[in-house]
Write a protein that holds these residues in place. Structure first.
Motif, PDB file in Angstrom:
ATOM      1  N   PHE A  47      51.576  41.935  24.733  1.00 10.62           N
ATOM      2  CA  PHE A  47      52.434  41.111  25.577  1.00 10.62           C
ATOM      3  C   PHE A  47      51.771  40.995  26.943  1.00 10.62           C
ATOM      4  N   ILE A  48      51.644  39.775  27.449  1.00  9.39           N
ATOM      5  CA  ILE A  48      51.014  39.548  28.747  1.00  9.39           C
ATOM      6  C   ILE A  48      52.055  38.954  29.687  1.00  9.39           C
ATOM      7  N   VAL A  49      52.295  39.648  30.789  1.00 10.01           N
ATOM      8  CA  VAL A  49      53.251  39.199  31.806  1.00 10.01           C
ATOM      9  C   VAL A  49      52.458  38.849  33.056  1.00 10.01           C
ATOM     10  N   THR A  50      52.576  37.603  33.501  1.00 11.79           N
ATOM     11  CA  THR A  50      51.888  37.204  34.726  1.00 11.79           C
ATOM     12  C   THR A  50      52.775  37.498  35.923  1.00 11.79           C
ATOM     13  N   HIS A  51      52.153  37.997  36.990  1.00 13.74           N
ATOM     14  CA  HIS A  51      52.896  38.313  38.223  1.00 13.74           C
ATOM     15  C   HIS A  51      52.908  37.112  39.133  1.00 13.74           C
ATOM     16  N   ASN A  86      50.478  51.174  24.901  1.00 18.11           N
ATOM     17  CA  ASN A  86      49.569  51.284  26.041  1.00 18.11           C
ATOM     18  C   ASN A  86      49.850  50.134  26.988  1.00 18.11           C
ATOM     19  N   TRP A  87      49.581  50.342  28.266  1.00 19.49           N
ATOM     20  CA  TRP A  87      49.744  49.251  29.209  1.00 19.49           C
ATOM     21  C   TRP A  87      48.712  49.351  30.319  1.00 19.49           C
ATOM     22  N   VAL A  88      48.394  48.176  30.864  1.00 16.63           N
ATOM     23  CA  VAL A  88      47.526  48.051  32.028  1.00 16.63           C
ATOM     24  C   VAL A  88      48.232  47.097  32.974  1.00 16.63           C
ATOM     25  N   ASN A  89      48.414  47.530  34.210  1.00 14.02           N
ATOM     26  CA  ASN A  89      49.093  46.708  35.206  1.00 14.02           C
ATOM     27  C   ASN A  89      48.153  46.535  36.390  1.00 14.02           C
ATOM     28  N   ASN A  90      47.827  45.277  36.707  1.00 14.45           N
ATOM     29  CA  ASN A  90      47.008  45.016  37.884  1.00 14.45           C
ATOM     30  C   ASN A  90      47.706  43.980  38.753  1.00 14.45           C
ATOM     31  N   GLU A  91      47.023  43.447  39.735  1.00 12.06           N
ATOM     32  CA  GLU A  91      47.657  42.529  40.686  1.00 12.06           C
ATOM     33  C   GLU A  91      48.123  41.221  40.059  1.00 12.06           C
ATOM     34  N   SER A  92      47.462  40.775  38.998  1.00 14.39           N
ATOM     35  CA  SER A  92      47.802  39.466  38.441  1.00 14.39           C
ATOM     36  C   SER A  92      48.610  39.513  37.152  1.00 14.39           C
ATOM     37  N   GLU A  93      48.541  40.634  36.413  1.00 14.42           N
ATOM     38  CA  GLU A  93      49.257  40.668  35.140  1.00 14.42           C
ATOM     39  C   GLU A  93      49.504  42.087  34.649  1.00 14.42           C
ATOM     40  N   LEU A  94      50.475  42.175  33.750  1.00 13.40           N
ATOM     41  CA  LEU A  94      50.757  43.391  32.990  1.00 13.40           C
ATOM     42  C   LEU A  94      50.408  43.090  31.544  1.00 13.40           C
TER      43      LEU A  94
END
Length: 79
Positions: free
Chosen positions: A75-79, A9-17
């Motif tokens: 896994f948290i990816v910061t934009h 599952n994934w959630v992608n918003n303006e600040s992170e994935l």
């Protein structure tokens, strides 16, 4: 799979994935987490109860490649 269900599952918003992966018992998996090195994106955090089940294989311009054992990972990816 024959050993159980693999869930992603994934959630992608303006600040992170946030990418959540769950692997059944007695299995290994390769996970490719999307990152954009030209924008200085990186995997900022990996949430897992046992960090020893996780190995960073390498990073390209577009992906961080991990080898993981059974369990649930976020896994948290910061934009």
């Amino acid at each position: 799979t024959i050993k159980g269900r693999v869930e992603v599952n994934w959630v992608n918003n303006e600040s992170e994935l946030r990418l959540t992966v769950e692997i059944p018992a007695n299995m290994l998996a390769d996970v490719y987490v999307p990152v954009n090195k030209s924008s200085n994106e990186s995997v900022s955090e990996v949430l897992n109860s046992n960090k020893f089940n996780l190995v960073l294989i390498g990073t390209t311009n577009n992906y961080a490649h991990y080898k993981i054992e059974s369990g649930k990972y976020e896994f948290i990816v910061t934009h």
